[in-house]
Write a protein that holds these residues in place. Structure first.
Motif, PDB file in Angstrom:
ATOM      1  N   LYS A 446      23.239  80.643  46.131  1.00  0.00           N
ATOM      2  CA  LYS A 446      23.002  80.454  44.703  1.00  0.00           C
ATOM      3  C   LYS A 446      21.600  79.931  44.420  1.00  0.00           C
ATOM      4  O   LYS A 446      21.123  80.007  43.289  1.00  0.00           O
ATOM      5  N   HIS A 447      20.960  79.403  45.440  1.00  0.00           N
ATOM      6  CA  HIS A 447      19.675  78.734  45.232  1.00  0.00           C
ATOM      7  C   HIS A 447      18.495  79.452  45.880  1.00  0.00           C
ATOM      8  O   HIS A 447      17.355  79.053  45.680  1.00  0.00           O
ATOM      9  N   CYS A 448      18.765  80.482  46.697  1.00  0.00           N
ATOM     10  CA  CYS A 448      17.699  81.185  47.416  1.00  0.00           C
ATOM     11  C   CYS A 448      17.906  82.690  47.327  1.00  0.00           C
ATOM     12  O   CYS A 448      19.024  83.165  47.107  1.00  0.00           O
ATOM     13  N   SER A 449      16.831  83.423  47.551  1.00  0.00           N
ATOM     14  CA  SER A 449      16.922  84.886  47.660  1.00  0.00           C
ATOM     15  C   SER A 449      17.295  85.219  49.100  1.00  0.00           C
ATOM     16  O   SER A 449      16.516  85.819  49.850  1.00  0.00           O
ATOM     17  N   ALA A 450      18.481  84.811  49.491  1.00  0.00           N
ATOM     18  CA  ALA A 450      18.904  84.976  50.882  1.00  0.00           C
ATOM     19  C   ALA A 450      20.419  85.074  50.956  1.00  0.00           C
ATOM     20  O   ALA A 450      21.140  84.629  50.053  1.00  0.00           O
ATOM     21  N   ARG A 451      20.900  85.683  52.053  1.00  0.00           N
ATOM     22  CA  ARG A 451      22.331  85.775  52.302  1.00  0.00           C
ATOM     23  C   ARG A 451      22.844  84.477  52.923  1.00  0.00           C
ATOM     24  O   ARG A 451      22.113  83.779  53.633  1.00  0.00           O
ATOM     25  N   HIS A 465      18.194  78.343  54.805  1.00  0.00           N
ATOM     26  CA  HIS A 465      16.901  78.049  54.184  1.00  0.00           C
ATOM     27  C   HIS A 465      16.922  76.748  53.393  1.00  0.00           C
ATOM     28  O   HIS A 465      15.996  75.952  53.466  1.00  0.00           O
ATOM     29  N   CYS A 466      17.993  76.516  52.625  1.00  0.00           N
ATOM     30  CA  CYS A 466      18.040  75.310  51.794  1.00  0.00           C
ATOM     31  C   CYS A 466      19.161  74.360  52.182  1.00  0.00           C
ATOM     32  O   CYS A 466      19.213  73.230  51.687  1.00  0.00           O
ATOM     33  N   LYS A 684      13.860  79.910  46.400  1.00  0.00           N
ATOM     34  CA  LYS A 684      14.265  79.064  47.516  1.00  0.00           C
ATOM     35  C   LYS A 684      14.574  77.673  46.985  1.00  0.00           C
ATOM     36  O   LYS A 684      13.768  77.092  46.244  1.00  0.00           O
ATOM     37  N   ALA A 685      15.724  77.152  47.361  1.00  0.00           N
ATOM     38  CA  ALA A 685      16.152  75.807  46.959  1.00  0.00           C
ATOM     39  C   ALA A 685      16.092  75.625  45.449  1.00  0.00           C
ATOM     40  O   ALA A 685      15.726  74.557  44.946  1.00  0.00           O
ATOM     41  N   GLY A 686      16.424  76.673  44.708  1.00  0.00           N
ATOM     42  CA  GLY A 686      16.559  76.559  43.267  1.00  0.00           C
ATOM     43  C   GLY A 686      15.298  76.751  42.461  1.00  0.00           C
ATOM     44  O   GLY A 686      15.329  76.662  41.231  1.00  0.00           O
ATOM     45  N   VAL A 687      14.162  76.995  43.110  1.00  0.00           N
ATOM     46  CA  VAL A 687      12.922  77.236  42.379  1.00  0.00           C
ATOM     47  C   VAL A 687      12.361  78.596  42.770  1.00  0.00           C
ATOM     48  O   VAL A 687      12.670  79.132  43.838  1.00  0.00           O
ATOM     49  N   GLU A 688      11.535  79.165  41.901  1.00  0.00           N
ATOM     50  CA  GLU A 688      10.919  80.464  42.170  1.00  0.00           C
ATOM     51  C   GLU A 688       9.472  80.248  42.579  1.00  0.00           C
ATOM     52  O   GLU A 688       8.790  79.356  42.066  1.00  0.00           O
ATOM     53  N   ARG A 689       9.014  81.113  43.503  1.00  0.00           N
ATOM     54  CA  ARG A 689       7.763  80.827  44.192  1.00  0.00           C
ATOM     55  C   ARG A 689       6.791  82.006  44.128  1.00  0.00           C
ATOM     56  O   ARG A 689       7.196  83.172  44.166  1.00  0.00           O
ATOM     57  N   ALA A 690       5.517  81.656  44.046  1.00  0.00           N
ATOM     58  CA  ALA A 690       4.449  82.658  44.068  1.00  0.00           C
ATOM     59  C   ALA A 690       3.322  82.130  44.937  1.00  0.00           C
ATOM     60  O   ALA A 690       3.307  80.951  45.322  1.00  0.00           O
TER      61      ALA A 690
END
Length: 732
Positions: A446-451, A465-466, A684-690
């Motif tokens: 729910k918090h990462c772009s990951a399975r 990851h988180c 990742k961990a509930g935030v979006e990253r660039a």
């Protein structure tokens, strides 16, 4: 200079662990603090520990605003000018506040306001009359008998606890009865382990390394099993004989007990300090102070140990220098290997970078003659040869529980010969994916772009990851289907499958999940060395540095994942990992074999791997990097931003980019300013990253631009977002 009392001072400038890149001025008040000393100062409503960087006779810009320091702590001797200079270099190069760098470099206890009180010196327990002790204990008290038998030789409190939870309590009781004696740990000296004979290549290496007296960077390029550790040991013996200290950096904490054992056995009368995250705060502080005082002559540690003060430093060794673990990925993003090279240069001492698969950056320095290469091309044990490497197809091969039939047959044959087998897969858990066979839904974080990874024994789905986890879903949330299936394999699933194929064999899984608690890794390795384990299942924790006598067959699964990664370093890391894994096999006279399951046996990567010669691969990779203007042909700085949404993160990076666009024309022309883009893992961990990549042909050009731009970047208002800077990033 630290400790200089010739000039009185009314003010001091101190470095604080706060997110402000500046020093802070304080009145000395009733104290006379020296440069390098630890002082307690008021900071807003708080009290903070700090280090004095400068003494001043005038308040300067702080006139009328300064507060007085509250205390001077004598639990930490004043840091030397060289230690402060090293931290200042790191602060300048990685553009991180000096106070935060010093906080990272110091043991945790010296970041606290209360004074640190060192515990009593460590002691060992032993029985001078072991028969008398055993006679005192009931024959039916089997656990006490087992502990007592071990006291024939001195044991530390920690070692007694490892034998039995009540081991130390019993030893203390026996000591009160006069049946067991105690002594200072440093007073007990065991016989030194024998010095191993060297082959011609090793002897040449020891001669060259031992004779170096000033700054000389060496690349000790030796195949797995070539005896690099013995070269280190004999070289270090020469350095110690000159009355100097040695710093040895290793990448992984799980390698520390094995190497520590070898060093203590070779130098039993030499004080040694270990520094790594497996120690508690008190243990680390005591060891750090022993190194700082010069008492500890050998310092062995992971990346943080690079900052350890060593007044008689004579040599630095960086083992497995290619390992990405030497780069800190959070907070102060420094490379311990690169900092070690800088430290060796400023201290004018030689440094050894050891590896069977050097990083392409180190390879480039060696090719440019900046580093001197010493090659160990043959295995140290007479008669030992490099293992045979075989590629096993996974397509149309009729895999059985993820194994090629030839792999299973080879395992049966090896076990019948009384040998050990290692099954390597760099994926822990039971299965990387839990999927619905009807609609294709997959369990996601729910918090990462990951399975979410399936951990069947714990009945949990976990994000690696988180750290988020939840109970296993029993029905698809999209279509209601209850037939959810695990897809892919992890170490736990392999353990279950191999138990059905080899029901009478002892199977031992070694990964982060099975060795989470203190002492579990040591216990697992002891089982391997004692022959209690027949089949090892492990991740990269088992790939590096370990030497298992009976291990002659390695099966590597899921290796192809590094071939088509967006990370340009993926093939370099995969080659290093597979070479390290292959190096675990056949390290004695019996030839070893490595079987790699792959769907791309014709890939050029595997052709070079089969040649087992890293040099052609490294030359090709370096040439490609130069053609494509990738590191080390270019210097990179990566700004990362994270925010509640990707637009906010990219907006922060656009403001940062504008700061570089406004630089002097002479600086701006040397830079390549890319556009901000979403990170590979956006959430990742509930935030979006660039991220925003800044590049230059030379590090000096990049540093000049950063030094001019950073004062403007540091005052940017980011709202709910935040940014960070990674100089020389290894993850993009």
């Amino acid at each position: 200079m630290a400790g200089d009392r010739t000039v009185s001072a009314q003010f001091v400038m101190v470095a604080l662990d706060v997110p402000l890149n500046r020093l802070f001025g304080y009145q000395v008040g009733e104290f006379d603090p020296q440069v390098g000393q630890r002082v307690i100062v008021p900071f807003g409503p708080r009290q903070l520990s700090s280090i004095v960087i400068e003494r001043r006779n005038d308040a300067g810009d702080f006139s009328g605003k300064t507060r007085a320091i509250l205390a001077v702590r004598d639990d930490l001797p004043a840091l030397s000018a060289s230690t402060i200079a090293l931290c200042q270099f790191v602060a300048d190069y990685y553009h991180h506040p000096l106070g935060a760098v010093l906080s990272t470099a110091l043991p945790t206890v010296f970041r606290n306001v209360p004074a640190f009180k060192a515990p009593a010196p460590a002691c060992v327990y032993y029985a001078a009359d072991i028969e008398k002790l055993l006679a005192h204990i009931s024959k039916r008290a089997h656990a006490q008998q087992r502990v007592a038998q071990q006291l024939a030789t001195p044991h530390t409190p920690a070692a007694l606890r490892r034998i039995h939870d009540s081991g130390l309590k019993w030893a203390k009781a026996w000591a009160e009865q006069g049946l067991v004696q105690t002594a200072a740990e440093t007073s007990v000296v065991s016989p030194a382990s024998p010095i191993l004979p060297l082959n011609a290549e090793q002897a040449y290496a020891v001669e060259q390394l031992s004779s170096a007296r000033s700054f000389l960077p060496f690349l000790l390029y030796g195949i797995t099993g070539s005896g690099k550790t013995e070269v280190y040991l004999q070289t270090i013996a020469a350095v110690l004989a000159r009355g100097e200290q040695v710093l040895i950096l290793i990448p992984e904490i799980n390698l520390t007990p094995q190497l520590e054992g070898r060093f203590r056995a070779r130098f039993p009368g030499v004080a040694m300090a270990c520094l790594h995250s497996g120690l508690n705060d008190t243990e680390r502080a005591v060891n750090w102070l022993a190194a700082m005082s010069g008492e500890a002559r050998i310092v062995l540690g992971t990346r943080l140990a690079v900052f350890t003060p060593l007044p008689q430093l004579g040599m630095i060794v960086v083992d497995e220098e290619h390992d990405p673990s030497f780069k800190q990925q959070e907070g102060l993003r420094y490379s311990a290997r690169d900092v070690a090279v800088y430290r060796a240069r400023t201290a004018q001492v030689p440094i050894i970078l050891g590896s069977a698969t050097p990083s392409i950056e180190t390879w480039a320095n060696a090719k440019a003659k900046r580093y001197q290469i010493i090659t160990l091309a043959e295995r140290a044990v007479p008669g030992a040869t490099l293992p045979k490497i075989t590629l096993l197809p996974v397509k149309k091969a009729g895999l059985i529980d993820g194994f090629n039939r030839m792999a299973l047959a080879a395992m049966h044959a090896a076990l019948e010969r009384g040998e050990q087998v290692l099954v390597f897969i760099n994926r822990r858990g039971y299965s990387p994916v839990l999927q619905c066979g009807e609609c294709g839904w997959m369990a996601s974080c729910k918090h990462c772009s990951a399975r979410l990874v399936l951990h069947l024994r714990d009945r949990r789905l976990r994000c690696h990851h988180c750290g988020f986890e939840e109970p296993i879903t029993h029905a698809c949330p999209d279509c209601g289907n209850q037939d959810l299936k695990p897809v892919g394999q992890g170490t736990q699933r392999l353990e279950e499958a191999l138990a059905t194929h080899f029901p009478n064999r002892k199977i031992l899984r070694i990964d982060r999940d099975s060795t989470r608690r203190k002492g579990e890794m040591d216990a697992a390795l002891a089982q391997v060395h004692s022959g209690e384990a027949d089949i090892l299942i492990g991740t990269q924790m088992l790939a590096k540095g370990h030497d298992f006598d009976r291990l002659n067959l390695v099966i590597a699964l899921n290796a192809d994942t590094g071939l088509f990664s967006v990370d340009f370093r993926a093939e370099e890391r995969l080659f290093a990992l597979l070479m390290q894994v292959a190096g675990r096999a056949g390290r004695r006279e019996t030839p070893g074999e490595v079987m790699i399951q792959t769907a791309f046996a014709d890939h050029p990567f595997y052709h070079q791997l089969l040649g087992r010669d890293y040099a052609p691969f490294a030359d090709r990779t370096l040439s490609e990097r130069q053609d494509m203007l990738l590191p080390p042909a270019m210097a990179w700085a990566l700004f990362r931003a994270e925010a509640p949404d990707i637009e906010h993160a990219i907006g922060i990076l656009n403001i940062i980019r504008a700061c570089f666009e406004q630089l002097d024309a002479t600086l701006r022309k040397d830079l390549t300013l890319n556009q901000p883009v979403a990170a590979t893992m956006v959430k990742k961990a509930g935030v979006e990253r660039a991220q925003l990549l800044i590049a230059a042909r030379h590090k000096a050009q990049l540093q000049r631009a950063l030094h001019q731009a950073m004062p403007h970047i540091e005052v940017i208002k980011t709202g709910k977002g935040r940014w960070s800077l990674d100089v020389d990033p290894i993850e993009v």
